[in-house]
Design an enzyme around this catalytic site. Structure first.
Site, PDB file in Angstrom:
ATOM      1  N   ARG A 104       0.886  -1.172   0.000  1.00 29.15           N
ATOM      2  CA  ARG A 104       0.000   0.000   0.000  1.00 29.15           C
ATOM      3  C   ARG A 104       0.913   1.209   0.000  1.00 29.15           C
ATOM      4  O   ARG A 104       1.696   1.413   0.933  1.00 29.15           O
ATOM      5  CB  ARG A 104      -0.911  -0.009   1.232  1.00 29.15           C
ATOM      6  CG  ARG A 104      -1.586   1.330   1.485  1.00 29.15           C
ATOM      7  CD  ARG A 104      -2.679   1.239   2.529  1.00 29.15           C
ATOM      8  NE  ARG A 104      -3.868   0.664   1.946  1.00 29.15           N
ATOM      9  CZ  ARG A 104      -5.120   1.055   2.259  1.00 29.15           C
ATOM     10  NH1 ARG A 104      -5.326   2.000   3.130  1.00 29.15           N
ATOM     11  NH2 ARG A 104      -6.148   0.478   1.700  1.00 29.15           N
ATOM     12  N   HIS A 131      -7.092   1.112  -6.870  1.00 33.73           N
ATOM     13  CA  HIS A 131      -7.354   0.253  -5.700  1.00 33.73           C
ATOM     14  C   HIS A 131      -8.098  -1.003  -6.187  1.00 33.73           C
ATOM     15  O   HIS A 131      -9.265  -1.204  -5.877  1.00 33.73           O
ATOM     16  CB  HIS A 131      -8.197   1.038  -4.694  1.00 33.73           C
ATOM     17  CG  HIS A 131      -8.222   0.444  -3.317  1.00 33.73           C
ATOM     18  ND1 HIS A 131      -7.558  -0.725  -2.979  1.00 33.73           N
ATOM     19  CD2 HIS A 131      -8.847   0.859  -2.175  1.00 33.73           C
ATOM     20  CE1 HIS A 131      -7.770  -0.998  -1.700  1.00 33.73           C
ATOM     21  NE2 HIS A 131      -8.550  -0.051  -1.190  1.00 33.73           N
ATOM     22  N   GLN A 134     -10.153  -3.464  -3.824  1.00 32.20           N
ATOM     23  CA  GLN A 134     -11.463  -2.990  -3.391  1.00 32.20           C
ATOM     24  C   GLN A 134     -12.528  -3.320  -4.434  1.00 32.20           C
ATOM     25  O   GLN A 134     -13.651  -3.680  -4.102  1.00 32.20           O
ATOM     26  CB  GLN A 134     -11.418  -1.475  -3.156  1.00 32.20           C
ATOM     27  CG  GLN A 134     -12.742  -0.899  -2.682  1.00 32.20           C
ATOM     28  CD  GLN A 134     -13.137  -1.405  -1.309  1.00 32.20           C
ATOM     29  OE1 GLN A 134     -12.379  -1.274  -0.363  1.00 32.20           O
ATOM     30  NE2 GLN A 134     -14.322  -1.997  -1.198  1.00 32.20           N
ATOM     31  N   ASP A 219     -16.632   7.884  -2.273  1.00 37.53           N
ATOM     32  CA  ASP A 219     -15.464   7.725  -1.410  1.00 37.53           C
ATOM     33  C   ASP A 219     -15.253   9.059  -0.702  1.00 37.53           C
ATOM     34  O   ASP A 219     -15.911  10.055  -1.034  1.00 37.53           O
ATOM     35  CB  ASP A 219     -14.240   7.345  -2.256  1.00 37.53           C
ATOM     36  CG  ASP A 219     -13.040   6.896  -1.430  1.00 37.53           C
ATOM     37  OD1 ASP A 219     -13.201   6.694  -0.209  1.00 37.53           O
ATOM     38  OD2 ASP A 219     -11.947   6.753  -2.010  1.00 37.53           O
ATOM     39  N   CYS A 259     -16.336   2.469   0.115  1.00 39.65           N
ATOM     40  CA  CYS A 259     -15.198   1.594   0.455  1.00 39.65           C
ATOM     41  C   CYS A 259     -14.696   1.824   1.888  1.00 39.65           C
ATOM     42  O   CYS A 259     -13.873   1.043   2.358  1.00 39.65           O
ATOM     43  CB  CYS A 259     -14.080   1.754  -0.556  1.00 39.65           C
ATOM     44  SG  CYS A 259     -13.353   3.389  -0.602  1.00 39.65           S
ATOM     45  N   ARG A 287     -13.824  -7.827   1.336  1.00 32.80           N
ATOM     46  CA  ARG A 287     -12.395  -7.651   1.095  1.00 32.80           C
ATOM     47  C   ARG A 287     -11.654  -8.928   1.507  1.00 32.80           C
ATOM     48  O   ARG A 287     -10.736  -9.384   0.823  1.00 32.80           O
ATOM     49  CB  ARG A 287     -11.848  -6.448   1.900  1.00 32.80           C
ATOM     50  CG  ARG A 287     -12.280  -5.080   1.422  1.00 32.80           C
ATOM     51  CD  ARG A 287     -11.657  -4.719   0.084  1.00 32.80           C
ATOM     52  NE  ARG A 287     -10.188  -4.725   0.156  1.00 32.80           N
ATOM     53  CZ  ARG A 287      -9.447  -3.729   0.627  1.00 32.80           C
ATOM     54  NH1 ARG A 287     -10.006  -2.623   1.075  1.00 32.80           N
ATOM     55  NH2 ARG A 287      -8.124  -3.811   0.629  1.00 32.80           N
TER      56      ARG A 287
END
Length: 306
Positions: A104, A131, A134, A219, A259, A287
């Protein structure tokens, strides 16, 4: 065989992606039934975090343990990476010791450089560009609740940043229409818009974007690393808050996703995650399952060496 990296949804074919998502549903069922399934016994995932994380860390770490393997958490504070060891050198060393690596990071280049020097699969656990993990969870959640997303309409409301870029890739790979509602100056990267072609359009009016949509998603308005822009962003994005009234404009069976972490009162109204149309908690749980399917797919199982 060279390692299969997962830096973006485009690294897999559409069929492979559907396969991973469907496998995630199967692994979820096994876990819910208490079946122990450990194909990755003695396998180790190295996890490098330059950004903080709740869902990504816990889902990968728990996922590896449930699959019979182990995960090692590495932060820049604890490793030479934070002290300037070249990424290529770290990749060469780490990939001789572990069976896969998840990173990450901020700069997407960190991922591409690491992958170019790694013997083992590398997973993008979030970058400033995308991402993809996700999106595996999001697609699994939609399929569980509504069946295939092919041909459906998805509305993205908010910042055209990394999550939005991954939704554009998903529109291409899973074959749905994507309407992006964002303020002027917050559009997705033109490279992604070009990739999306006629599956993707920018709609300035969030109400129009959401109208008739089967999935509405958003988001945070200020992503990690953008904190100094918060006040300016709040002003620009105020009309883009997703509320129950906005969701009423979507299709009658529309789902809402986020998310997480969510900033209630900013990108969503305070009550939205409690709305029956919201599947954010299922999405967060998925996830775990989607990434277990991903890990199972890209890490060579232990029994190959038995």
């Amino acid at each position: 065989m060279s390692a299969r990296h997962f830096l973006s949804l485009l690294d897999f074919t559409a069929d492979e992606l559907i396969g991973v998502v469907r496998r995630g549903i199967e692994l979820k069922d096994l876990r819910n039934r208490g079946v122990v399934f450990e194909p990755l016994k003695n396998r180790v995932l190295g996890m490098i975090f330059e950004k903080s994380s709740t869902r990504t860390r816990v889902s990968f770490e728990a996922g590896m343990i449930q699959l019979g393997g182990q995960a090692i958490f590495l932060s820049p504070r604890d490793t030479q990476l934070g002290r300037g060891e070249p990424i290529a050198d770290s990749a060469k060393v780490l990939s001789r010791m572990v069976d896969a690596v998840m990173i990450r990071t901020h700069a997407h280049d960190t991922l591409t450089e690491f992958a170019a020097n790694s013997r083992v699969p590398l997973i993008n656990g979030l970058s400033d560009e995308s991402h993809p993990c996700q999106l595996l969870a999001d697609m699994q959640t939609f399929i569980e609740h509504r069946g295939s997303i092919q041909g459906k309409t998805v509305a993205w409301v908010g910042d055209g940043f990394n999550m939005c870029n991954s939704y554009i890739e998903a529109a291409v790979q899973f074959d749905f229409q994507l309407r992006i509602a964002c303020p002027q100056g917050y559009e997705p990267d033109p490279r992604f818009m070009a990739l999306g072609g006629d599956r993707v359009q920018i709609v300035r009016d969030p109400q129009a974007a959401v109208s008739g949509a089967h999935l509405v998603t958003t988001d945070v308005w200020t992503s990690m690393g953008q904190e100094e822009e918060t006040a300016r962003r709040l002003a620009h994005f105020a009309p883009y808050q997703v509320t129950r009234a906005m969701l009423d404009l979507a299709a009658p069976d529309a789902l809402f996703m986020h998310c997480l972490p969510a900033h209630r009162g900013e990108e969503i109204s305070h009550d939205l995650l409690d709305d029956p149309r919201s599947v954010a908690w299922d999405q967060a749980e998925n996830r775990l399952h989607a990434q277990k399917a991903l890990l199972e797919f890209i890490i060579e199982p232990a029994y190959h060496h038995a």
